[in-house]
Write an enzyme that holds these catalytic residues in place. Sequence first.
Site, PDB file in Angstrom:
ATOM      1  N   GLU A   1      47.909  34.941  32.289  1.00  0.00           N
ATOM      2  CA  GLU A   1      48.415  33.725  32.301  1.00  0.00           C
ATOM      3  C   GLU A   1      49.127  33.225  30.962  1.00  0.00           C
ATOM      4  O   GLU A   1      49.944  32.318  30.985  1.00  0.00           O
ATOM      5  CB  GLU A   1      47.327  32.538  32.648  1.00  0.00           C
ATOM      6  CG  GLU A   1      47.286  32.580  34.325  1.00  0.00           C
ATOM      7  CD  GLU A   1      46.216  31.476  34.489  1.00  0.00           C
ATOM      8  OE1 GLU A   1      46.500  30.781  35.881  1.00  0.00           O
ATOM      9  OE2 GLU A   1      45.527  30.640  33.885  1.00  0.00           O
TER      10      GLU A   1
ATOM     11  N   HIS B   1      38.407  58.697  39.309  1.00  0.00           N
ATOM     12  CA  HIS B   1      38.576  59.365  40.531  1.00  0.00           C
ATOM     13  C   HIS B   1      39.840  58.692  41.606  1.00  0.00           C
ATOM     14  O   HIS B   1      39.788  58.826  42.816  1.00  0.00           O
ATOM     15  CB  HIS B   1      37.477  59.707  41.495  1.00  0.00           C
ATOM     16  CG  HIS B   1      36.325  60.156  40.665  1.00  0.00           C
ATOM     17  ND1 HIS B   1      36.386  61.755  40.727  1.00  0.00           N
ATOM     18  CD2 HIS B   1      35.480  59.940  39.783  1.00  0.00           C
ATOM     19  CE1 HIS B   1      35.284  62.132  39.955  1.00  0.00           C
ATOM     20  NE2 HIS B   1      34.809  61.022  39.386  1.00  0.00           N
TER      21      HIS B   1
ATOM     22  N   LYS C   1      51.925  26.286  43.801  1.00  0.00           N
ATOM     23  CA  LYS C   1      51.421  25.057  44.269  1.00  0.00           C
ATOM     24  C   LYS C   1      52.196  23.956  44.824  1.00  0.00           C
ATOM     25  O   LYS C   1      52.095  23.492  45.824  1.00  0.00           O
ATOM     26  CB  LYS C   1      50.434  24.592  43.046  1.00  0.00           C
ATOM     27  CG  LYS C   1      49.091  25.183  42.562  1.00  0.00           C
ATOM     28  CD  LYS C   1      48.543  24.354  41.525  1.00  0.00           C
ATOM     29  CE  LYS C   1      47.458  25.109  40.913  1.00  0.00           C
ATOM     30  NZ  LYS C   1      46.926  24.254  39.817  1.00  0.00           N
TER      31      LYS C   1
END
Length: 423
Positions: A279, A300, A414
């Site tokens: 951010e 792995h 948003k």
Amino acid sequence: MKSICLDYSNVDKYINNQELQRKIEDNKQLLETCMKSKATDSDSMGWINTYHSNDEDMLKKIEDKAAEIRENADVFILIGVGGSNQGARAVIKAMGDNKVDILYAGNNLSPAYLNNMMDKIKNKSVYVNVIAKNFATLEPGITFRVLRQYLEKTYGEQEAAKRIIATGSLNGSSLEKLGKMKGYTLLPFPLDVGGRFSVLTPVGLLPIAVSGVDIRQLLLGASEMEKSIHTASLNNNGVINYALIRNILLEKGYNIEILGIFEPLMEYFNKWWVQLFGESEGKIGKGIYPSSCSFSEDLHSLGQYIQDGQKILFETFINIEDMESSYPIPLENEDIDEFNYLNGKDFSFLNKSAYDATVKAHYEGGVPVLVLNVPKLTPYYMGQLFYFFEFGCYLSATILGVNPFNQPGVEAYKTNMFKTLKA
């Protein structure tokens, strides 16, 4: 007491000391300005002085409320998303004592997740901490409505109010108005601290205290790191070196940073770190992409790409030098499983050997490797880690030329979502 320490010897094939010194000189004025920064310099810098948001009265209030919750609650629910829960969750998962079952809500909109949580809290003594700086974010806001109604139905309004702590901006926000009307315990979400920098404020300190972790030691570690950073010279400063090395590597085409751990207890610290850098730096088409791995498990899977894939990434390892934990490998007389070559060894030795081998293999395979050596996993050193990375992120983003404290990309989703919901 020892301090965490940055080892950048394993970037020597990619960055020579002359490059680093030149980068310091090129950014000398900017670095000097950043090193002089104070909480009062802007409306986003409250985190930079570690006791700015926490006087003795505030700490006592937090500790007293946490003690009440630990005495009376079976379940403590932290309602918050992003910076409102990541830092606290990192500490709780790493070293909380599990005396109170701590659940997390308001960080997604999944009905399956919510149903599962509501089933878990039936017939349990529940306390809730809702955390939201401005209470406009949908996930925590609507989830708090669900839990507020549940508590009021279960305990009645008066008792429910005693079980709710609201941590928000005390500037007339809807959460503050609701808290005053209902009689909740109110804690401040500092106006001059963004969510991802808020773990060392009441935002993170109450949930951390509920988990049994010593918040004063956490703050002491952060304070000691603050002093260390601000008193060291520009040419001998671990956090400055970290920020500058990141930017030099980015200029050389290393666009991804992986935070690597060999201690699963630190997995949620990785999540906090990813948010902090993602951010703060990822805007206006710039920034290093932050990712993380939990080894040895991820050796792995992603380990294959790190070793042999495109040379576009570098690693920063958190090396906890002494976990103060051991588990001896059981002996067998017959070597049926063919592991008797490990007789007399301990799992701590295996884990350290895997760490050493990984650093060596990745470095030799073409991956620049930074190591942050941490003496022990304690609240004191967690406090140092939080402040080191917060300040390092502030420096790195500033050098990159982006504002570390806004998040316009988050607001974009948003806006689109609210258009749909209000249609």
